[in-house]
Design a protein around this motif. Structure first.
Motif, PDB file in Angstrom:
ATOM      1  N   PHE A   9      -3.385 -11.899 -27.437  1.00 32.62           N
ATOM      2  CA  PHE A   9      -3.956 -12.924 -26.566  1.00 32.62           C
ATOM      3  C   PHE A   9      -3.783 -14.318 -27.188  1.00 32.62           C
ATOM      4  O   PHE A   9      -3.349 -15.261 -26.507  1.00 32.62           O
ATOM      5  CB  PHE A   9      -5.438 -12.637 -26.320  1.00 32.62           C
ATOM      6  CG  PHE A   9      -6.173 -13.774 -25.681  1.00 32.62           C
ATOM      7  CD1 PHE A   9      -5.957 -14.104 -24.347  1.00 32.62           C
ATOM      8  CD2 PHE A   9      -7.075 -14.535 -26.412  1.00 32.62           C
ATOM      9  CE1 PHE A   9      -6.620 -15.167 -23.759  1.00 32.62           C
ATOM     10  CE2 PHE A   9      -7.744 -15.593 -25.834  1.00 32.62           C
ATOM     11  CZ  PHE A   9      -7.525 -15.915 -24.505  1.00 32.62           C
ATOM     12  N   VAL A  10      -4.111 -14.453 -28.457  1.00 31.54           N
ATOM     13  CA  VAL A  10      -4.013 -15.755 -29.132  1.00 31.54           C
ATOM     14  C   VAL A  10      -2.574 -16.259 -29.114  1.00 31.54           C
ATOM     15  O   VAL A  10      -2.310 -17.428 -28.806  1.00 31.54           O
ATOM     16  CB  VAL A  10      -4.541 -15.651 -30.580  1.00 31.54           C
ATOM     17  CG1 VAL A  10      -4.151 -16.888 -31.395  1.00 31.54           C
ATOM     18  CG2 VAL A  10      -6.053 -15.487 -30.577  1.00 31.54           C
ATOM     19  N   VAL A  43     -14.229  -8.327 -21.883  1.00 29.66           N
ATOM     20  CA  VAL A  43     -15.162  -9.454 -21.771  1.00 29.66           C
ATOM     21  C   VAL A  43     -15.617  -9.670 -20.331  1.00 29.66           C
ATOM     22  O   VAL A  43     -16.459 -10.529 -20.067  1.00 29.66           O
ATOM     23  CB  VAL A  43     -14.529 -10.753 -22.316  1.00 29.66           C
ATOM     24  CG1 VAL A  43     -14.174 -10.600 -23.778  1.00 29.66           C
ATOM     25  CG2 VAL A  43     -13.294 -11.158 -21.504  1.00 29.66           C
ATOM     26  N   ASN A  44     -15.019  -8.916 -19.398  1.00 32.36           N
ATOM     27  CA  ASN A  44     -15.372  -9.017 -17.979  1.00 32.36           C
ATOM     28  C   ASN A  44     -15.185 -10.447 -17.468  1.00 32.36           C
ATOM     29  O   ASN A  44     -16.060 -11.002 -16.786  1.00 32.36           O
ATOM     30  CB  ASN A  44     -16.816  -8.555 -17.745  1.00 32.36           C
ATOM     31  CG  ASN A  44     -17.109  -8.326 -16.267  1.00 32.36           C
ATOM     32  OD1 ASN A  44     -16.204  -7.984 -15.491  1.00 32.36           O
ATOM     33  ND2 ASN A  44     -18.358  -8.520 -15.859  1.00 32.36           N
ATOM     34  N   ALA A  45     -14.038 -11.029 -17.792  1.00 32.58           N
ATOM     35  CA  ALA A  45     -13.737 -12.398 -17.349  1.00 32.58           C
ATOM     36  C   ALA A  45     -12.229 -12.592 -17.311  1.00 32.58           C
ATOM     37  O   ALA A  45     -11.481 -11.970 -18.075  1.00 32.58           O
ATOM     38  CB  ALA A  45     -14.363 -13.426 -18.290  1.00 32.58           C
ATOM     39  N   ARG A  46     -11.798 -13.455 -16.418  1.00 32.25           N
ATOM     40  CA  ARG A  46     -10.381 -13.806 -16.347  1.00 32.25           C
ATOM     41  C   ARG A  46     -10.087 -14.815 -17.457  1.00 32.25           C
ATOM     42  O   ARG A  46     -10.741 -15.864 -17.549  1.00 32.25           O
ATOM     43  CB  ARG A  46     -10.050 -14.408 -14.981  1.00 32.25           C
ATOM     44  CG  ARG A  46      -8.552 -14.638 -14.757  1.00 32.25           C
ATOM     45  CD  ARG A  46      -8.309 -15.112 -13.324  1.00 32.25           C
ATOM     46  NE  ARG A  46      -6.900 -15.301 -13.039  1.00 32.25           N
ATOM     47  CZ  ARG A  46      -6.068 -14.335 -12.689  1.00 32.25           C
ATOM     48  NH1 ARG A  46      -6.533 -13.086 -12.572  1.00 32.25           N
ATOM     49  NH2 ARG A  46      -4.795 -14.579 -12.454  1.00 32.25           N
ATOM     50  N   LEU A  47      -9.103 -14.523 -18.288  1.00 34.66           N
ATOM     51  CA  LEU A  47      -8.823 -15.353 -19.450  1.00 34.66           C
ATOM     52  C   LEU A  47      -7.556 -16.198 -19.298  1.00 34.66           C
ATOM     53  O   LEU A  47      -7.431 -17.232 -19.946  1.00 34.66           O
ATOM     54  CB  LEU A  47      -8.681 -14.473 -20.704  1.00 34.66           C
ATOM     55  CG  LEU A  47      -9.924 -13.642 -21.062  1.00 34.66           C
ATOM     56  CD1 LEU A  47      -9.614 -12.731 -22.245  1.00 34.66           C
ATOM     57  CD2 LEU A  47     -11.112 -14.546 -21.367  1.00 34.66           C
ATOM     58  N   LEU A  48      -6.632 -15.762 -18.443  1.00 37.55           N
ATOM     59  CA  LEU A  48      -5.363 -16.467 -18.284  1.00 37.55           C
ATOM     60  C   LEU A  48      -5.059 -16.716 -16.820  1.00 37.55           C
ATOM     61  O   LEU A  48      -5.331 -15.870 -15.968  1.00 37.55           O
ATOM     62  CB  LEU A  48      -4.209 -15.666 -18.904  1.00 37.55           C
ATOM     63  CG  LEU A  48      -4.256 -15.402 -20.407  1.00 37.55           C
ATOM     64  CD1 LEU A  48      -3.093 -14.517 -20.813  1.00 37.55           C
ATOM     65  CD2 LEU A  48      -4.243 -16.703 -21.188  1.00 37.55           C
ATOM     66  N   GLU A  49      -4.492 -17.897 -16.556  1.00 36.22           N
ATOM     67  CA  GLU A  49      -3.959 -18.211 -15.235  1.00 36.22           C
ATOM     68  C   GLU A  49      -2.449 -18.070 -15.318  1.00 36.22           C
ATOM     69  O   GLU A  49      -1.785 -18.734 -16.117  1.00 36.22           O
ATOM     70  CB  GLU A  49      -4.328 -19.642 -14.822  1.00 36.22           C
ATOM     71  CG  GLU A  49      -5.806 -19.883 -14.626  1.00 36.22           C
ATOM     72  CD  GLU A  49      -6.346 -19.229 -13.355  1.00 36.22           C
ATOM     73  OE1 GLU A  49      -5.524 -18.715 -12.560  1.00 36.22           O
ATOM     74  OE2 GLU A  49      -7.580 -19.210 -13.166  1.00 36.22           O
ATOM     75  N   ARG A  56      -1.485 -20.162 -18.700  1.00 41.84           N
ATOM     76  CA  ARG A  56      -2.453 -21.098 -19.261  1.00 41.84           C
ATOM     77  C   ARG A  56      -3.823 -20.449 -19.335  1.00 41.84           C
ATOM     78  O   ARG A  56      -4.190 -19.649 -18.467  1.00 41.84           O
ATOM     79  CB  ARG A  56      -2.542 -22.370 -18.414  1.00 41.84           C
ATOM     80  CG  ARG A  56      -1.259 -23.183 -18.379  1.00 41.84           C
ATOM     81  CD  ARG A  56      -1.452 -24.442 -17.578  1.00 41.84           C
ATOM     82  NE  ARG A  56      -1.825 -24.153 -16.193  1.00 41.84           N
ATOM     83  CZ  ARG A  56      -2.135 -25.079 -15.285  1.00 41.84           C
ATOM     84  NH1 ARG A  56      -2.142 -26.353 -15.635  1.00 41.84           N
ATOM     85  NH2 ARG A  56      -2.437 -24.741 -14.060  1.00 41.84           N
ATOM     86  N   PRO A  57      -4.615 -20.790 -20.353  1.00 42.14           N
ATOM     87  CA  PRO A  57      -5.947 -20.190 -20.468  1.00 42.14           C
ATOM     88  C   PRO A  57      -6.926 -20.801 -19.462  1.00 42.14           C
ATOM     89  O   PRO A  57      -6.853 -21.995 -19.152  1.00 42.14           O
ATOM     90  CB  PRO A  57      -6.362 -20.520 -21.901  1.00 42.14           C
ATOM     91  CG  PRO A  57      -5.629 -21.790 -22.212  1.00 42.14           C
ATOM     92  CD  PRO A  57      -4.303 -21.677 -21.489  1.00 42.14           C
TER      93      PRO A  57
END
Length: 299
Positions: A9-10, A43-49, A56-57
């Protein structure tokens, strides 16, 4: 969640591309995608577009990236620190330097460091261009001029002297160069970076600085081409003194107008700003800086 997932991810955020991240991590692009989706589920969240051109984050992704980047750097530094306490420096260094100084002085320092620390592997990239340390995953870079616009730590090494030289055969054939006015009329051999706009050479001497219009017959961005052309008698030219040390000693080149020097170049070391520097990087910096500052022609 494991460390491979966080690293994937990083690196994706830093590169702005799943494919580029996969290449850097030596895994497949689907594997990177799987890691990112796994992390988003965790994390139950969208991290990337994602778009067709870039990745993009999101706001949540950026927050996690910043925390994750520092956490990974701290962990890597701690792991290498433990190994260093056992008496060994090891790991991989990814280094960047301009081709001129990199192929000679910088490369020598790398070889000497590896001789002292045989478990260190090095990726050495030499090129004449601007480099983004984070995007291209470099541990440190040597460069002329203070880096700007990057999240980096900058350390000044010194200034690199630039002198005027010519081949004895050229001077015997075309005549001695005794004044700046003589130099201005000669076909000059020079690097593209040393000439100011309008083919002007900034020269200092006799307590003053002069902008001298010159007539380049050959411009190049390659140090070997420059030195070889000067030795071949193609013309006089300005050159970093560290590039022609051997040629001056052998007599293949001689200094002209020795009371004058071309505007020197500032030499800097840059590395990504992080509180957690890996021991192998710190050890190399401690080795490199005094080695470069001891080179004749770097003041």
């Amino acid at each position: 969640m494991d460390l491979k997932t966080l690293r994937a991810f990083v690196r994706t955020v830093e590169r702005g591309s799943l494919t580029a991240a996969a290449s850097d991590l030596a895994i497949s692009q689907p594997a990177v995608t799987k890691h990112v989706r796994k992390l988003e589920t965790y994390v139950n969240a969208r991290l990337l577009e994602r778009t067709s051109r870039s990745v993009r984050p999101t706001a949540s992704g950026l927050a996690l990236y910043e925390a994750g980047r520092d956490a990974l750097a701290q962990l890597d530094a701690a792991l290498e620190g433990v190994r260093r306490e056992m008496g060994e420096i090891e790991g991989t260094l990814r280094l960047f330097a301009p081709s001129c100084v990199g192929a000679r002085q910088f490369h020598r320092s790398v070889l000497a460091f590896q001789h002292d620390h045989p478990k260190v592997s090095v990726d050495l990239v030499l090129d004449n261009r601007e480099v983004d340390l984070v995007f291209e995953n470099f541990d440190l870079a040597l460069r002329y001029g203070r880096p700007a616009g990057q999240d980096t730590i900058v350390r000044r090494i010194g200034v690199v002297r630039r002198i005027l030289v010519a081949a004895p055969d050229y001077l015997a054939r075309e005549g001695a160069i005794e004044t700046l006015a003589d130099l201005a009329t000669r076909p000059l051999v020079a690097t593209t970076s040393i000439l100011k706009s309008g083919d002007v050479l900034q020269i200092s001497g006799d307590g003053k600085s002069v902008d001298l219009p010159v007539c380049p017959s050959l411009r190049t961005n390659n140090a070997d081409v420059l030195v070889n052309s000067l030795v071949a008698g193609r013309g006089p030219g300005p050159v970093q003194s560290i590039l022609v040390e051997a040629e001056l000693k052998s007599g293949a080149l001689v200094r002209i107008l020795p009371d004058y020097e071309v505007e020197p170049a500032d030499l800097f070391l840059a590395y990504p700003s992080s509180r957690y520097m890996r021991p192998v990087v710190r050890a190399f910096i401690d080795h490199l800086v005094p080695n470069l500052q001891a080179v004749e022609g770097i003041a």
